[in-house]
Write a protein that holds these residues in place. Structure first.
Motif, PDB file in Angstrom:
ATOM      1  N   LEU A 115     -80.848 101.852 -27.761  1.00  9.95           N
ATOM      2  CA  LEU A 115     -79.758 102.658 -28.296  1.00  9.95           C
ATOM      3  C   LEU A 115     -79.629 102.429 -29.790  1.00  9.95           C
ATOM      4  O   LEU A 115     -79.751 101.288 -30.255  1.00  9.95           O
ATOM      5  CB  LEU A 115     -78.429 102.263 -27.642  1.00  9.95           C
ATOM      6  N   ASP A 116     -79.333 103.505 -30.540  1.00 13.57           N
ATOM      7  CA  ASP A 116     -79.045 103.271 -31.954  1.00 13.57           C
ATOM      8  C   ASP A 116     -77.629 102.700 -32.061  1.00 13.57           C
ATOM      9  O   ASP A 116     -76.891 102.628 -31.062  1.00 13.57           O
ATOM     10  CB  ASP A 116     -79.261 104.532 -32.796  1.00 13.57           C
ATOM     11  N   SER A 117     -77.258 102.307 -33.236  1.00 14.50           N
ATOM     12  CA  SER A 117     -75.976 101.630 -33.431  1.00 14.50           C
ATOM     13  C   SER A 117     -74.791 102.471 -32.968  1.00 14.50           C
ATOM     14  O   SER A 117     -73.876 101.970 -32.311  1.00 14.50           O
ATOM     15  CB  SER A 117     -75.817 101.254 -34.908  1.00 14.50           C
ATOM     16  N   SER A 118     -74.812 103.752 -33.280  1.00 10.90           N
ATOM     17  CA  SER A 118     -73.669 104.595 -32.882  1.00 10.90           C
ATOM     18  C   SER A 118     -73.597 104.751 -31.366  1.00 10.90           C
ATOM     19  O   SER A 118     -72.500 104.751 -30.790  1.00 10.90           O
ATOM     20  CB  SER A 118     -73.739 105.963 -33.569  1.00 10.90           C
ATOM     21  N   GLN A 119     -74.747 104.870 -30.704  1.00  9.26           N
ATOM     22  CA  GLN A 119     -74.755 104.965 -29.236  1.00  9.26           C
ATOM     23  C   GLN A 119     -74.219 103.671 -28.614  1.00  9.26           C
ATOM     24  O   GLN A 119     -73.454 103.715 -27.643  1.00  9.26           O
ATOM     25  CB  GLN A 119     -76.167 105.231 -28.722  1.00  9.26           C
ATOM     26  N   LEU A 120     -74.618 102.538 -29.171  1.00 12.66           N
ATOM     27  CA  LEU A 120     -74.144 101.251 -28.654  1.00 12.66           C
ATOM     28  C   LEU A 120     -72.631 101.136 -28.832  1.00 12.66           C
ATOM     29  O   LEU A 120     -71.913 100.771 -27.899  1.00 12.66           O
ATOM     30  CB  LEU A 120     -74.854 100.087 -29.358  1.00 12.66           C
ATOM     31  N   ARG A 121     -72.154 101.460 -30.040  1.00 10.89           N
ATOM     32  CA  ARG A 121     -70.706 101.368 -30.309  1.00 10.89           C
ATOM     33  C   ARG A 121     -69.916 102.272 -29.376  1.00 10.89           C
ATOM     34  O   ARG A 121     -68.880 101.875 -28.847  1.00 10.89           O
ATOM     35  CB  ARG A 121     -70.410 101.733 -31.771  1.00 10.89           C
ATOM     36  N   GLU A 122     -70.429 103.467 -29.160  1.00  8.76           N
ATOM     37  CA  GLU A 122     -69.742 104.411 -28.269  1.00  8.76           C
ATOM     38  C   GLU A 122     -69.738 103.888 -26.830  1.00  8.76           C
ATOM     39  O   GLU A 122     -68.718 103.949 -26.146  1.00  8.76           O
ATOM     40  CB  GLU A 122     -70.436 105.778 -28.336  1.00  8.76           C
ATOM     41  N   SER A 123     -70.862 103.354 -26.383  1.00 13.83           N
ATOM     42  CA  SER A 123     -70.954 102.832 -25.007  1.00 13.83           C
ATOM     43  C   SER A 123     -69.995 101.674 -24.778  1.00 13.83           C
ATOM     44  O   SER A 123     -69.420 101.540 -23.706  1.00 13.83           O
ATOM     45  CB  SER A 123     -72.378 102.352 -24.717  1.00 13.83           C
TER      46      SER A 123
END
Length: 187
Positions: free
Chosen positions: A81-89
Motif C-alpha cells: 500500500l502507498d502511504s495514503s492507502q495505509l493511512r486511510e486503512s
C-alpha cells in the motif's frame, strides 16, 4: 596463475573451506534479497584464498528485472500500500505513519522508486501492535529483508512464515526468531 588459488583452497582444512563457502552463500543471499541496497556485484576477496564472485551483467539485469516484475505484481495484488492507502486503512495521520516508520515499528519497501507499506500492517489478520513489535526487533534492516522475514516460511517457525506463526499465537517464538534473524543479517 589461477591454479595456485585452487591448490591453496584444496590444502585448507575442510572446516575452513566450509566456513568460506558459508560466508559466500550468506553474502550472495543478502545480495539477492537486497537488490536495491546491495553494493554492485564484483570480485569479493576472502582470505587466505581469493575467490572471485562475478555475476555477468546479463544475469544480474535479468534477476533484477524478474524481481521488479514480482514487486510490481505485489502492488497490483494489493499486498503493498502507498502511504495514503495505509493511512486511510488505519485511519491514522501522516505524522503517525512517519513516527512509526522512524521508530522501526513500520517499514517501507521500494518499487520503481516509490515507497510502499506491506498490507499486513493494515489488514487485521494479525494484531498490528504485535506486527509492529516484531518489525522493531528487525531494527534497521532494509525493507525487503524485513518483508522476507515476515512472508517466507522458516524451519525455525515450524515451516510457517512469521505472519502465519503470529496468526497462530506464536508471538514469543516469532520474536525470538526475529532477534536471531536480525543478528544473522547484521554480522
Amino acid at each position: 596463475m589461477a591454479d595456485d588459488g585452487v591448490l591453496v583452497l584444496l590444502d585448507l582444512p575442510d572446516e575452513e573451506v566450509g566456513q568460506l563457502l558459508k560466508r559466500k552463500v550468506r553474502d550472495l543471499r543478502k545480495g539477492l534479497l537486497l537488490l536495491d541496497d546491495a553494493p554492485p556485484l564484483k570480485a569479493i576477496k576472502i582470505t587466505p584464498v581469493q575467490i572471485e564472485g562475478v555475476i555477468p551483467t546479463p544475469v544480474k539485469s535479468d534477476v533484477y528485472q524478474q524481481a521488479e516484475k514480482a514487486r510490481r505484481r505485489l502492488v497490483q495484488l494489493g499486498e503493498l500500500l502507498d502511504s495514503s492507502q495505509l493511512r486511510e486503512s488505519l485511519n491514522i495521520t501522516k505524522q503517525a505513519v512517519s513516527a512509526a516508520t522512524r521508530a522501526n515499528r513500520m517499514f517501507t519497501v521500494e518499487v520503481e522508486g516509490q515507497a510502499y507499506y506491506p498490507v499486513f500492517f493494515a489488514d487485521g489478520k494479525v494484531d498490528r501492535t504485535v506486527v509492529e513489535r516484531v518489525a522493531r526487533l528487525l531494527g534497521q534492516l532494509p525493507g525487503w529483508t524485513k518483508w522476507d522475514f515476515f512472508v517466507s516460511r522458516r524451519g525455525s517457525l515450524g515451516d510457517l512464515s512469521a505472519l502465519e506463526a503470529l496468526g497462530k499465537g506464536k508471538v514469543d517464538l516469532v520474536e525470538k526468531v526475529a532477534c536471531a534473524f536480525h543478528e544473522e543479517m547484521t554480522r
